[in-house]
Design an enzyme around this catalytic site. Structure first.
Site, PDB file in Angstrom:
ATOM      1  CB  THR A 106      -1.021   0.032   0.947  1.00 22.92           C
ATOM      2  OG1 THR A 106      -1.173   1.508   1.402  1.00 22.92           O
ATOM      3  CG2 THR A 106       0.048  -0.282   2.549  1.00 22.92           C
ATOM      4  CE1 TYR A 139      -3.824  -2.082   5.080  1.00 25.73           C
ATOM      5  CE2 TYR A 139      -3.414   0.150   4.525  1.00 25.73           C
ATOM      6  CZ  TYR A 139      -3.721  -0.631   4.145  1.00 25.73           C
ATOM      7  OH  TYR A 139      -4.132  -1.291   2.894  1.00 25.73           O
ATOM      8  CE  LYS A 179      -2.233  -4.159   2.901  1.00 27.55           C
ATOM      9  NZ  LYS A 179      -2.014  -5.893   2.846  1.00 27.55           N
TER      10      LYS A 179
END
Length: 373
Positions: free
Chosen positions: A129, A153, A157
């Site tokens: 991402t 998040y 990731k």
């Protein structure tokens, strides 16, 4: 000639549904992982169920044994790990769950492949991402831009990104990360800001909602069409060597621009006034008389509730490597066309939901009066 067998985690999501369609069209045997739930959440892939070469299996990214068994059973030639707790705001509320799925989940996939001795025959794609760049240190961002994750998040990731790199180098596995910038579609979840905007524009235009509340209107994003991005995922695994690639359009827009365009396609011209928390979107013009009651109304407002504890404000990808080495075209669908597709879909959805609601109400009244049994 050996058959191409793909295993997709996150198959019920936006990307998983488009990727399934893409691979089936190329003659793949496609297997998808779903979790048991008392609620049916398979609407994005319902049209594929029953299709030859499309199979669903129960497993969970938090359960390594289920993944080991499934990989052994399916014997995939390609794995696309799209499963994740992918909502940035939610990751602040559920950081441990986010870490387990988005970080350790990647490790479980890699170990499932190794446990089944498929290191040399199974290629792995990891959905990374643009949030890795977080508090960005340069614009636009490419494969060599330093990472500075700015949410639970993004931190989770980042582990996924580095463990893919480690297994590639330590075990000579063909595993890669696609660093995806924001990619949207009419299948995007309704809690994500772009879909929240297009649905609100449709509802306001049809008298089903009065106002849209948003966070930072100045946030800048590189928005592409998810249907185009799954092609790049596939191209990454067809490359002659395992490498990581930025998947982006190379064009940047603000949340304010997205909102203006969405309302335009719903027949409403907005004018923004004020700054920060006091900024509002006012209806300046409408394209038909049915919307005239909205003129001069404040239909967009900023709410402090939608600001994040740490906010990423400037994501802008450089897809030069993917264009050059994979031959991928990031501009197949323009930003304007993407927003138009989403609004057109949501205008139809809101209208259909209204009809269904009226029918349910009428049926309830008929039953109560004994008109139908």
């Amino acid at each position: 000639m050996s058959k191409n067998i793909a295993l997709i985690t996150g198959v019920t999501g936006q990307d998983g549904s488009y990727l399934s369609e893409f691979l089936l069209a190329k003659g793949y045997e496609v297997h998808g992982i779903i979790r048991r739930s008392s609620v049916d959440y398979r609407e994005r892939i319902a049209h594929l169920e029953g299709t030859p070469n499309f199979h669903l299996h129960y497993a969970d990214m938090g359960d390594s044994m289920s993944l080991v068994k499934l990989v052994g059973k399916v014997q995939p030639t390609e794995i696309y790990n799209l499963a994740a707790q992918s909502h940035v705001q939610v990751s602040f509320d559920a950081p441990e769950f986010t870490a387990d799925v988005d970080a350790v989940g990647v490790l479980r996939i890699l170990e499932a492949v190794r446990t089944n001795h498929l290191e040399k025959t199974c290629k792995i794609y990891q959905a990374s991402t643009s949030e890795l760049y977080g508090k960005v240190e340069e614009v636009p961002q490419n494969e060599n831009t330093p990472f500075h994750p700015y949410s639970p998040y993004a931190v989770a990731k980042l582990y996924g990104y580095w463990i893919i790199k480690e297994y590639r180098e330590a075990y000579d596995m063909f595993c890669c990360s696609g660093i995806l910038f924001n990619h949207e579609s009419e299948r995007r979840g309704e809690t994500f800001v772009t879909r929240k905007i297009t649905l609100a524009a449709a509802r306001i235009a049809q008298g089903k909602q009065e106002c849209l509340y948003l966070g930072n209107l100045d946030s800048l994003r590189d928005w592409g069409y998810a249907k185009d991005y799954v092609e790049c995922m596939w191209l990454i695994l067809q490359h002659d060597k395992p490498e990581d690639f930025v998947i982006a359009t190379g064009v940047q827009h603000s949340v304010r621009e997205f909102t203006e365009l969405a309302f335009k396609y719903a027949g409403i011209t907005l004018r923004f006034e004020g700054e920060g928390l006091n900024e509002v979107g006012i209806v300046e013009a409408v394209n038909n008389s049915n919307l005239s009651h909205l003129l001069n109304k404040e239909v967009v407002k900023v709410s402090e509730d939608f600001y994040r504890p740490t906010d990423v404000v400037n994501l802008w990808g450089d897809p030069s490597k993917a264009k050059r080495e994979l031959g991928w075209n990031p501009q197949t669908t323009s930003f304007e066309r993407l927003v138009e597709i989403m609004v057109h879909h949501d205008m139809q959805k809101v209208a259909a939901d209204h009809v269904a609601s009226v029918m349910r109400t009428n049926l309830a009244e008929y039953l109560e009066k004994g008109i139908v049994k």
